[in-house]
Design a protein around this motif. Structure first.
Motif, PDB file in Angstrom:
ATOM      1  N   SER A 175      47.825 -28.497 -41.000  1.00  0.00           N
ATOM      2  CA  SER A 175      48.577 -27.742 -42.099  1.00  0.00           C
ATOM      3  C   SER A 175      48.093 -28.139 -43.424  1.00  0.00           C
ATOM      4  CB  SER A 175      50.232 -28.034 -41.834  1.00  0.00           C
ATOM      5  OG  SER A 175      50.354 -29.744 -42.024  1.00  0.00           O
ATOM      6  N   GLY A 176      48.923 -27.517 -44.508  1.00  0.00           N
ATOM      7  CA  GLY A 176      48.574 -27.955 -45.803  1.00  0.00           C
ATOM      8  C   GLY A 176      49.207 -29.351 -46.268  1.00  0.00           C
ATOM      9  N   ALA A 177      50.612 -29.510 -45.686  1.00  0.00           N
ATOM     10  CA  ALA A 177      51.193 -30.720 -46.046  1.00  0.00           C
ATOM     11  C   ALA A 177      50.443 -32.017 -45.366  1.00  0.00           C
ATOM     12  CB  ALA A 177      52.504 -30.673 -45.354  1.00  0.00           C
ATOM     13  N   GLU A 178      49.934 -31.906 -44.233  1.00  0.00           N
ATOM     14  CA  GLU A 178      49.146 -32.937 -43.591  1.00  0.00           C
ATOM     15  C   GLU A 178      47.918 -33.168 -44.076  1.00  0.00           C
ATOM     16  OE1 GLU A 178      46.955 -33.665 -39.114  1.00  0.00           O
ATOM     17  OE2 GLU A 178      48.388 -31.993 -39.605  1.00  0.00           O
ATOM     18  N   ALA A 179      47.347 -32.024 -44.735  1.00  0.00           N
ATOM     19  CA  ALA A 179      45.978 -32.086 -45.493  1.00  0.00           C
ATOM     20  C   ALA A 179      46.145 -32.940 -46.668  1.00  0.00           C
ATOM     21  CB  ALA A 179      45.407 -30.775 -45.847  1.00  0.00           C
ATOM     22  N   ASP A 196      41.556 -23.473 -45.037  1.00  0.00           N
ATOM     23  CA  ASP A 196      42.023 -21.973 -44.991  1.00  0.00           C
ATOM     24  C   ASP A 196      42.988 -21.559 -45.955  1.00  0.00           C
ATOM     25  OD1 ASP A 196      42.803 -19.848 -43.523  1.00  0.00           O
ATOM     26  OD2 ASP A 196      44.200 -20.667 -42.314  1.00  0.00           O
ATOM     27  N   VAL A 197      43.121 -20.508 -46.344  1.00  0.00           N
ATOM     28  CA  VAL A 197      44.135 -19.949 -47.372  1.00  0.00           C
ATOM     29  C   VAL A 197      45.471 -19.801 -46.896  1.00  0.00           C
ATOM     30  CG1 VAL A 197      44.598 -18.102 -48.959  1.00  0.00           C
ATOM     31  CG2 VAL A 197      42.191 -18.682 -48.609  1.00  0.00           C
ATOM     32  N   GLN A 198      45.629 -18.903 -45.957  1.00  0.00           N
ATOM     33  CA  GLN A 198      46.813 -18.831 -45.488  1.00  0.00           C
ATOM     34  C   GLN A 198      47.526 -19.820 -44.481  1.00  0.00           C
ATOM     35  OE1 GLN A 198      47.552 -14.583 -44.474  1.00  0.00           O
ATOM     36  NE2 GLN A 198      48.175 -13.946 -46.427  1.00  0.00           N
ATOM     37  N   MET A 199      48.575 -20.384 -44.908  1.00  0.00           N
ATOM     38  CA  MET A 199      49.046 -21.477 -43.712  1.00  0.00           C
ATOM     39  C   MET A 199      50.654 -21.293 -44.180  1.00  0.00           C
ATOM     40  SD  MET A 199      46.424 -24.599 -43.801  1.00  0.00           S
ATOM     41  CE  MET A 199      46.375 -24.692 -45.524  1.00  0.00           C
ATOM     42  N   PRO A 200      51.266 -21.743 -43.127  1.00  0.00           N
ATOM     43  CA  PRO A 200      52.836 -21.676 -43.515  1.00  0.00           C
ATOM     44  C   PRO A 200      53.226 -22.964 -44.321  1.00  0.00           C
ATOM     45  CG  PRO A 200      52.440 -22.522 -40.997  1.00  0.00           C
ATOM     46  CD  PRO A 200      50.858 -21.838 -41.673  1.00  0.00           C
ATOM     47  N   GLU A 201      54.203 -22.560 -45.151  1.00  0.00           N
ATOM     48  CA  GLU A 201      54.792 -23.549 -46.006  1.00  0.00           C
ATOM     49  C   GLU A 201      54.141 -24.059 -47.126  1.00  0.00           C
ATOM     50  OE1 GLU A 201      56.218 -26.951 -43.578  1.00  0.00           O
ATOM     51  OE2 GLU A 201      57.491 -25.530 -42.496  1.00  0.00           O
ATOM     52  N   GLY A 237      46.523 -22.780 -48.726  1.00  0.00           N
ATOM     53  CA  GLY A 237      45.349 -23.287 -49.474  1.00  0.00           C
ATOM     54  C   GLY A 237      45.481 -23.536 -51.055  1.00  0.00           C
ATOM     55  N   PHE A 238      45.832 -22.726 -51.916  1.00  0.00           N
ATOM     56  CA  PHE A 238      46.147 -22.933 -53.107  1.00  0.00           C
ATOM     57  C   PHE A 238      47.124 -23.844 -53.420  1.00  0.00           C
ATOM     58  CE2 PHE A 238      44.301 -18.505 -52.505  1.00  0.00           C
ATOM     59  CZ  PHE A 238      43.244 -18.543 -53.360  1.00  0.00           C
ATOM     60  N   ASP A 239      48.338 -24.036 -52.933  1.00  0.00           N
ATOM     61  CA  ASP A 239      49.359 -24.863 -53.125  1.00  0.00           C
ATOM     62  C   ASP A 239      48.577 -26.411 -52.776  1.00  0.00           C
ATOM     63  OD1 ASP A 239      51.495 -23.231 -53.349  1.00  0.00           O
ATOM     64  OD2 ASP A 239      51.747 -23.104 -51.336  1.00  0.00           O
ATOM     65  N   VAL A 240      47.733 -26.306 -51.727  1.00  0.00           N
ATOM     66  CA  VAL A 240      47.234 -27.653 -51.520  1.00  0.00           C
ATOM     67  C   VAL A 240      46.398 -28.319 -52.798  1.00  0.00           C
ATOM     68  CG1 VAL A 240      45.233 -28.996 -50.342  1.00  0.00           C
ATOM     69  CG2 VAL A 240      46.949 -27.380 -49.191  1.00  0.00           C
TER      70      VAL A 240
END
Length: 250
Positions: free
Chosen positions: A43-47, A62-67, A70-73
């Motif tokens: 997940s992005g948060a974990e990343a 990855d681009v599309q992940m829940p919550e 990739g761009f949010d990260v």
């Protein structure tokens, strides 16, 4: 020992919410003798936490992940971005945005080994260059109106707190960054920026003078005409940075 063997191994983080996709990349990466540790996040948060903790050299994202996509990260990492970022996705419509936010490459699923090797080779070149000449942070990633833009830190005039965000002022434009002012105060080059109030940071080369207002407090005059309040708490710090001396100083 030859030069290649003496180089430090490359630390990689693979971020994808699909376990099979992560596994496929990990298998390919571990075939390369220059790759060291390969970690995975689902997940992005974990990343975000893993990137800040392990500071990988290379990020497959990855681009599309829940919550948290990739761009949010990338936006929330700010200046903590790894030297090389490669987007991996099944959707080609994000390619332009990926390169706009500084991605090195864009792997479109499904990709073959040749395409993967080409992307990895580019990443290894960039990492080697960064290691030989470590850069200073020169930009901030800011998300606005569905996109992420990189702003040159050298173009920032001043920054103000806006709840849990920070508002960046660049000329006549403003950008809202999802970072606290305290975080930025810790990250920005202290020879270039100075905290002047609990809610304000200024770029020192934008300061053109100090003005005493009617209440007996000093205001900072910027070269674009902006006037900012100078807190007593940060007065000596600004004085020292600007090398202001004498009894007439603040």
């Amino acid at each position: 020992m030859n030069a290649e063997e003496s180089r430090p191994k490359i630390c990689v983080l693979v971020v994808d919410d699909e376990p099979l996709a992560r596994s496929n990349l990990t298998v390919l990466l571990r075939l390369d003798p220059e790759i060291g540790t390969v970690r995975e996040c689902g997940s992005g948060a974990e990343a975000l936490a893993e990137i800040r903790n392990s500071k990988p050299d290379l990020l497959f994202l990855d681009v599309q992940m829940p919550e948290c996509d990739g761009f949010d990260v990338l936006e929330m990492l700010g200046g903590d971005l790894p030297p090389a970022v490669i987007f991996v996705t099944a959707y080609d419509q994000y390619a332009l945005r990926a390169f706009e936010v500084g991605a090195l490459d864009y792997l479109l699923k499904p990709f073959d080994n040749v395409r993967f090797e080409r992307a990895l080779s580019r990443a290894k070149e960039r990492i080697a260059k960064r290691r030989s000449s470590p850069p200073t942070t020169e930009w901030l990633a800011v998300k606005s109106v569905g996109q992420v833009a990189f702003l040159k830190i050298s173009e920032i005039d001043w920054i103000e707190a806006s709840d849990y965000y920070s508002c960046l002022h660049l000329g006549t434009k403003t950008h809202l960054l999802r970072r606290s002012l305290s975080e930025l105060d810790q990250e920005l080059d202290q020879t270039l920026f100075c905290r002047v109030h609990r809610s304000t940071i200024v770029k020192l080369d934008r300061v053109r003078g100090l003005k005493l207002n009617e209440s007996g407090e000093y205001e900072i005059l910027l070269d674009n005409g902006t006037q900012l309040r100078l807190s007593r708490r940060y007065r000596k710090q600004l004085q020292s940075r600007l090398r202001v001396h004498g009894s007439d100083g603040p």
